[in-house]
Structure formats: structure tokens, C-alpha cells
Design a protein around this motif. Structure first.
Motif, PDB file in Angstrom:
ATOM      1  N   UNK A  11       0.881  -1.208   0.089  1.00 49.75           N
ATOM      2  CA  UNK A  11      -0.005   0.037   0.190  1.00 49.75           C
ATOM      3  C   UNK A  11       0.927   1.367   0.226  1.00 49.75           C
ATOM      4  N   UNK A  12       0.474   2.248  -0.729  1.00 53.41           N
ATOM      5  CA  UNK A  12       1.143   3.557  -0.923  1.00 53.41           C
ATOM      6  C   UNK A  12       0.273   4.787  -0.770  1.00 53.41           C
ATOM      7  N   UNK A  13       0.854   5.832  -0.286  1.00 56.60           N
ATOM      8  CA  UNK A  13      -0.178   7.007  -0.461  1.00 56.60           C
ATOM      9  C   UNK A  13       1.147   7.965  -0.752  1.00 56.60           C
ATOM     10  N   UNK A  14       0.438   9.199  -1.324  1.00 56.83           N
ATOM     11  CA  UNK A  14       1.415  10.132  -1.970  1.00 56.83           C
ATOM     12  C   UNK A  14       0.960  11.481  -1.345  1.00 56.83           C
ATOM     13  N   UNK A  38      -3.940  -5.729  -5.019  1.00 49.55           N
ATOM     14  CA  UNK A  38      -4.893  -6.348  -5.198  1.00 49.55           C
ATOM     15  C   UNK A  38      -5.157  -7.787  -4.055  1.00 49.55           C
ATOM     16  N   UNK A  39      -4.125  -8.052  -3.590  1.00 40.10           N
ATOM     17  CA  UNK A  39      -4.115  -9.388  -2.676  1.00 40.10           C
ATOM     18  C   UNK A  39      -4.590  -8.829  -1.281  1.00 40.10           C
ATOM     19  N   UNK A  40      -4.561  -7.489  -1.004  1.00 43.34           N
ATOM     20  CA  UNK A  40      -4.910  -6.976   0.255  1.00 43.34           C
ATOM     21  C   UNK A  40      -5.939  -6.074   0.433  1.00 43.34           C
ATOM     22  N   UNK A  41      -6.468  -5.575  -1.025  1.00 43.76           N
ATOM     23  CA  UNK A  41      -7.244  -4.496  -0.743  1.00 43.76           C
ATOM     24  C   UNK A  41      -8.643  -4.954  -0.405  1.00 43.76           C
ATOM     25  N   UNK A  42      -9.324  -4.109   0.701  1.00 48.48           N
ATOM     26  CA  UNK A  42     -10.600  -4.485   1.417  1.00 48.48           C
ATOM     27  C   UNK A  42     -10.125  -4.943   2.810  1.00 48.48           C
ATOM     28  N   UNK A  43      -9.040  -5.563   2.901  1.00 46.75           N
ATOM     29  CA  UNK A  43      -8.526  -6.129   4.233  1.00 46.75           C
ATOM     30  C   UNK A  43      -7.753  -5.384   4.730  1.00 46.75           C
ATOM     31  N   UNK A  44      -6.701  -4.811   4.278  1.00 45.98           N
ATOM     32  CA  UNK A  44      -5.649  -3.665   4.808  1.00 45.98           C
ATOM     33  C   UNK A  44      -5.967  -2.177   4.584  1.00 45.98           C
ATOM     34  N   UNK A  45      -5.598  -1.206   5.510  1.00 46.13           N
ATOM     35  CA  UNK A  45      -5.665  -0.073   5.686  1.00 46.13           C
ATOM     36  C   UNK A  45      -4.575   0.741   5.815  1.00 46.13           C
ATOM     37  N   UNK A  46      -4.206   1.817   5.105  1.00 46.84           N
ATOM     38  CA  UNK A  46      -3.061   2.647   5.445  1.00 46.84           C
ATOM     39  C   UNK A  46      -3.795   3.888   5.922  1.00 46.84           C
ATOM     40  N   UNK A  47      -2.970   4.397   7.107  1.00 48.11           N
ATOM     41  CA  UNK A  47      -3.422   5.372   7.591  1.00 48.11           C
ATOM     42  C   UNK A  47      -2.302   6.110   8.058  1.00 48.11           C
ATOM     43  N   UNK A  48      -2.217   7.593   8.225  1.00 49.10           N
ATOM     44  CA  UNK A  48      -1.189   8.619   8.662  1.00 49.10           C
ATOM     45  C   UNK A  48      -1.625   9.297   9.757  1.00 49.10           C
ATOM     46  N   UNK A  49      -0.765   9.609  10.908  1.00 44.21           N
ATOM     47  CA  UNK A  49      -0.768  10.573  11.828  1.00 44.21           C
ATOM     48  C   UNK A  49       0.067  11.353  11.812  1.00 44.21           C
TER      49      UNK A  49
END
Length: 127
Positions: A49-52, A62-73
Motif C-alpha cells: 500500500x502507498x500514499x502520496x 489487489x491481494x490486500x485491498x479490502x482487508x488492509x488500510x493505510x493511515x497516517x498521523x
């Protein structure tokens, strides 16, 4: 210079959850591109997972979509990976990674594009 330190790995049963943390040093936490990769036994390092900077969406494998969530503080300069419904195939060393600039979309899944890496944290999914 940026230092990344992961934590939160461990042993969990299939169907369980874990939350990984990546704490970054430096004043450029919210800039550039930042995300999670993993290396499963006998496999090459792969994108999770990546965020910009400036994006409202997060990119997921695809293998983690819907199960994993990336977040930032941002005030805590910490990035998280919430992993739910874990499967044995998720067993891997998980790494956080960063590049100081926005990586183009077509390249965000390439580990070689990132110039800062944490030491990794082991996640084992097993009954």
C-alpha cells in the motif's frame, strides 16, 4: 536524512488482525511518497500500500485491498497499516518505505523507487 522504524508485528491466527506502525524522523513526513512493502519467504519484495502527498486516495495491492488500510498521523509522524482478516499467505517481513518526492503512478509499486527503508517487522499468520 529520514529514519523509519516499524513495530507491531507478531504471530496471529488466520482471520485475526494486527496493526503495524512506522515512525519517521525528520520534518518531511507528510511530503513525497510513503508506503508499505513486504517480503514473503522465498519471494521478492512486493508492494502492499502507498500514499502520496496531495493524494486523497491510497493505492493497494489487489491481494490486500479490502482487508488492509493505510493511515497516517502527521503530528505523530507515524504511518499505520491495519491488517484484518489475515491469511497464512500474508506471512512476511513488512517494511515501510519513503521517497522525498511524488513517485509517478506507474512506478509506485516498484521497491527500487524508494530511497528510505525501515528495518522491517515480522508478521506470521499461523494456527
Amino acid at each position: 536524512q529520514v529514519e523509519l522504524v516499524e513495530s507491531g508485528g507478531g504471530l496471529v491466527q488466520p482471520g485475526g488482525s494486527l496493526r503495524l506502525s512506522c515512525t519517521a524522523s525528520g520534518r518531511t513526513f507528510s511530503s513525497g511518497t510513503m508506503g508499505w512493502f513486504r517480503q514473503r519467504p522465498g519471494k521478492e519484495r512486493e508492494f502492499v500500500a502507498v500514499v502520496r502527498q496531495g493524494d486523497t486516495n491510497t493505492y493497494y495491492a489487489d491481494s490486500v485491498r479490502g482487508r488492509f488500510t493505510l493511515s497516517r498521523d502527521n503530528p505523530k509522524t507515524t504511518m499505520y497499516l491495519q491488517m484484518n482478516n489475515l491469511e497464512p499467505e500474508d506471512t512476511a517481513i513488512y517494511y515501510c518505505a519513503k521517497h522525498g518526492n511524488r513517485i509517478i503512478t506507474s512506478a509506485i509499486a516498484r521497491p527500487q523507487m524508494y530511497n528510505y527503508w525501515g528495518q522491517g517487522t515480522q508478521v506470521t499468520v499461523s494456527s
